[in-house]
Design a protein around this motif. Structure first.
Motif, short mmCIF file in Angstrom:
data_model
loop_
_atom_site.label_atom_id
_atom_site.label_comp_id
_atom_site.label_asym_id
_atom_site.label_seq_id
_atom_site.Cartn_x
_atom_site.Cartn_y
_atom_site.Cartn_z
N ARG A 1 29.67 7.54 3.21
CA ARG A 1 29.73 8.96 2.88
C ARG A 1 28.62 9.75 3.56
NH1 ARG A 1 30.06 11.32 -3.26
NH2 ARG A 1 30.23 13.51 -2.69
N GLU A 2 27.43 9.18 3.56
CA GLU A 2 26.32 9.84 4.24
C GLU A 2 26.66 10.12 5.70
OE1 GLU A 2 22.83 7.44 3.92
OE2 GLU A 2 22.94 7.35 1.74
N GLN A 3 27.22 9.12 6.36
CA GLN A 3 27.58 9.26 7.77
C GLN A 3 28.63 10.35 7.96
OE1 GLN A 3 26.18 7.83 10.26
NE2 GLN A 3 25.10 6.08 9.40
N GLU A 4 29.67 10.29 7.16
CA GLU A 4 30.75 11.26 7.28
C GLU A 4 30.26 12.68 7.03
OE1 GLU A 4 33.25 10.75 8.72
OE2 GLU A 4 34.84 9.70 7.65
N GLU A 5 29.39 12.79 6.07
CA GLU A 5 28.91 14.11 5.66
C GLU A 5 28.29 14.87 6.82
OE1 GLU A 5 27.57 13.91 1.46
OE2 GLU A 5 29.62 14.51 1.86
N ARG A 6 27.74 14.12 7.77
CA ARG A 6 27.05 14.77 8.88
C ARG A 6 27.97 15.03 10.07
NH1 ARG A 6 23.86 11.32 10.86
NH2 ARG A 6 23.52 9.61 9.42
N SER A 7 29.23 14.58 9.98
CA SER A 7 30.07 14.74 11.16
C SER A 7 31.44 15.32 10.83
CB SER A 7 30.20 13.40 11.88
OG SER A 7 30.50 12.38 10.96
N THR A 8 32.44 14.46 10.74
CA THR A 8 33.80 14.97 10.59
C THR A 8 34.00 15.72 9.27
OG1 THR A 8 34.66 13.17 11.94
CG2 THR A 8 36.23 14.37 10.60
N PHE A 9 33.43 15.18 8.22
CA PHE A 9 33.59 15.86 6.94
C PHE A 9 32.98 17.26 6.99
CE2 PHE A 9 32.00 16.97 2.70
CZ PHE A 9 33.20 17.00 2.03
N ALA A 10 31.89 17.39 7.73
CA ALA A 10 31.25 18.70 7.88
C ALA A 10 32.23 19.69 8.50
CB ALA A 10 30.00 18.58 8.74
N ASN A 11 33.00 19.22 9.46
CA ASN A 11 34.00 20.08 10.08
C ASN A 11 35.04 20.53 9.07
OD1 ASN A 11 32.87 19.80 12.67
ND2 ASN A 11 33.98 17.90 13.01
N VAL A 12 35.51 19.58 8.31
CA VAL A 12 36.52 19.90 7.30
C VAL A 12 35.96 20.91 6.29
CG1 VAL A 12 37.96 18.98 5.46
CG2 VAL A 12 37.62 17.66 7.55
N LEU A 13 34.74 20.65 5.88
CA LEU A 13 34.10 21.56 4.91
C LEU A 13 34.00 22.97 5.49
CD1 LEU A 13 32.69 22.05 2.25
CD2 LEU A 13 30.55 21.26 3.28
N ASP A 14 33.65 23.03 6.75
CA ASP A 14 33.56 24.32 7.43
C ASP A 14 34.88 25.07 7.38
OD1 ASP A 14 32.84 26.42 9.14
OD2 ASP A 14 33.55 25.30 10.89
N ILE A 15 35.94 24.36 7.75
CA ILE A 15 37.27 24.98 7.76
C ILE A 15 37.69 25.41 6.37
CG2 ILE A 15 39.72 24.54 8.16
CD1 ILE A 15 38.86 22.61 10.41
N VAL A 16 37.54 24.51 5.44
CA VAL A 16 37.96 24.79 4.07
C VAL A 16 37.20 25.99 3.50
CG1 VAL A 16 37.90 23.91 1.70
CG2 VAL A 16 38.72 22.45 3.54
N LEU B 1 43.43 20.92 12.03
CA LEU B 1 44.40 19.92 11.59
C LEU B 1 44.99 19.18 12.78
CD1 LEU B 1 46.32 18.57 9.58
CD2 LEU B 1 47.77 20.60 9.71
N ARG B 2 45.38 19.94 13.79
CA ARG B 2 45.98 19.32 14.97
C ARG B 2 44.98 18.43 15.70
NH1 ARG B 2 49.39 24.61 16.80
NH2 ARG B 2 51.25 24.13 15.56
N ALA B 3 43.75 18.91 15.79
CA ALA B 3 42.72 18.11 16.45
C ALA B 3 42.49 16.80 15.70
CB ALA B 3 41.42 18.90 16.54
N PHE B 4 42.47 16.89 14.40
CA PHE B 4 42.27 15.68 13.59
C PHE B 4 43.43 14.71 13.76
CE2 PHE B 4 42.31 13.07 9.80
CZ PHE B 4 40.97 12.73 9.68
N VAL C 1 53.32 15.93 8.90
CA VAL C 1 52.03 16.19 8.28
C VAL C 1 51.63 17.64 8.50
CG1 VAL C 1 49.56 15.67 8.35
CG2 VAL C 1 51.23 13.83 8.46
N GLU C 2 51.86 18.11 9.69
CA GLU C 2 51.53 19.50 9.98
C GLU C 2 52.32 20.43 9.08
OE1 GLU C 2 50.90 19.79 14.49
OE2 GLU C 2 51.44 21.82 13.87
N ILE C 3 53.58 20.13 8.90
CA ILE C 3 54.42 20.94 8.02
C ILE C 3 53.88 20.93 6.59
CG2 ILE C 3 56.68 21.11 6.93
CD1 ILE C 3 57.86 20.06 9.59
#
Lengths: 239, 239
Positions: free
Chosen positions: B143-158, B113-116, B205-207
């Motif tokens: 969406r295709e582009q995101e799926e391979r990068s930042t969204f992948a990170n989010v998915l990983d965390i979630v 979250l902080r990194a984002f 946002v962090e809160i």
DNA sequence: CGCGAGTACGTACCCACGGTATGCAGCCAT
DNA sequence: ATGGCTGCATACCGTGGGTACGTACTCGCG
């Protein structure tokens, strides 16, 4: 395109829109022309996007000329903004209608969520408001518009929920929560509509947001305080 | 703009970028020209937006001509996509770096979250990825582009967080949660950067997100099942 | 009823900008 | 050395947003 008309000079021969009672004939025609422009623009912007829609195509569809368009609007962006306001307004009213009479915050939240998920099924809302709104209007202007309509609804709901939890948060933090939920639902809405099974996808979104709300409720019952971030991340905030 | 150059025919006289070792002189020059184009385009797109940036301005800034641009890219949109991929890639790598070594899901989530929130402070990320990405590329391609990068990170965390809760959700529902968080953070990020006090806004946002995560943790501990929507809304789903 | 003024358009035109067709100078393998 | 191919430059075109101006029709007023 397929229903192209050769000559636009027949404007008086064809009925355009519904006459507005209580206005002069002149004003009626003027209003209906403006409506026709917004109607056609809404359709074309939704189908082909803002950039790919030429003013020539729009005025041809409305069976007027560019002179008429530039009489009513200062330019292409202003026309888009008119379309935006209409779509956004319709969406906001639909959500408000769904909220009508709901008193319990959680119930209200779920009702609002469902209404929003309905709205976001409309192609015009996704395309014009979510997808192209920020880009065409610029983020600042986009935000101003949202703040007065759909976002206001979300803020209303979120505030209710937060107050039910008896955390007394400052306005900024309420706004932040509302932003988060608004963004979450917009993004979720987009993915819902582009999913192979939108109904199933919408159900999933309901489950996910519902789960988050359930978390709120449990926290409210157990009297957890805000903020709680430090408890999660032991280490100091290294910049 | 301010450092404009009169003649583009001096391309061989000025050094452009860093020579790539292990490639022929020709290939080196070619690569540096391409880089220069992407560099300038990134800057101009960020500052003035996609539509307001003309190819003439870009090629002037890179001190080449449109011939060079169309040799390397199929058009304006392709150039934008190259810029998009770079910005998106940088963002994704920055987040991954922040996640390095974190094992505890909640700790990992806060770190991500902080990194984002750092990433989203960059004007280029907001403008190119969040604001204009969906509009210029079209939602599908975005969406295709995101799926391979930042969204992948989010998915990983979630996914990590959800697994820690020992709810075993199907992939679809995990994706839905990830979408929700991704959208929430994008929207929050935009508002953070446009807030009068971005640092304070980021803290908020962090809160807020931290609070939602706290809800997850409590639900995990008390063993609440999914889905829980029906429990919230007593009345049947009337459509 | 006549008439001046202003509204609601239509017409013609400009030019910026994305894209294309073509030419040409090097480099690189043979 | 040389042919061919890459890596550009030059010149040109069509589309499309925007503008300047003309005009018919309407409306209020005497």
């Amino acid at each position: 395109m397929s229903k192209g008309v050769s000559k636009p000079s027949v404007s008086k021969l064809v009925p355009r829109g519904v006459p507005v009672p209580g206005a002069s004939r002149r004003q009626q025609y003027s209003a209906s022309t403006k409506r026709a422009l917004v109607d056609v623009a809404e359709q074309l912007f939704t189908d082909n996007g803002y950039a790919a829609t030429s003013l020539d195509t729009i005025v041809a569809g409305a069976r007027v000329t560019k002179g008429a368009l530039y009489h009513h609007f200062s330019g292409k962006q202003a026309l888009f903004e008119a379309v935006f306001e209409r779509v956004e307004g319709d969406a906001s009213r639909a959500i408000q209608k769904a909220l009508k009479g709901k008193k319990d915050p959680w119930e209200k939240a779920i009702a609002g969520l469902r209404a929003f998920l309905e709205v976001v099924q409309e192609a015009r809302y996704r395309r014009i408001v979510i997808q192209e709104g920020p880009s065409v209007l610029g983020y600042e202007r986009y935000r101003e518009q949202e703040e007065r309509s759909t976002f206001a609804n979300v803020l209303d709901i979120v505030s209710s929920v937060l107050e039910a939890g008896e955390w007394d948060l400052d306005k900024d933090l309420q706004q932040t929560f509302a932003r988060i939920f608004f963004g979450a639902m917009s993004s979720a809405g987009e993915s819902v509509s582009s999913a192979p099974d939108p109904v199933q996808a919408a159900a999933n979104v309901e489950i996910a947001i519902g789960f988050i709300l359930e978390g709120f409720r449990v926290l409210a019952e157990t009297g957890v305080e805000l903020p709680v971030v430090d408890a999660l991340a032991e280490e100091p905030v290294e910049e």
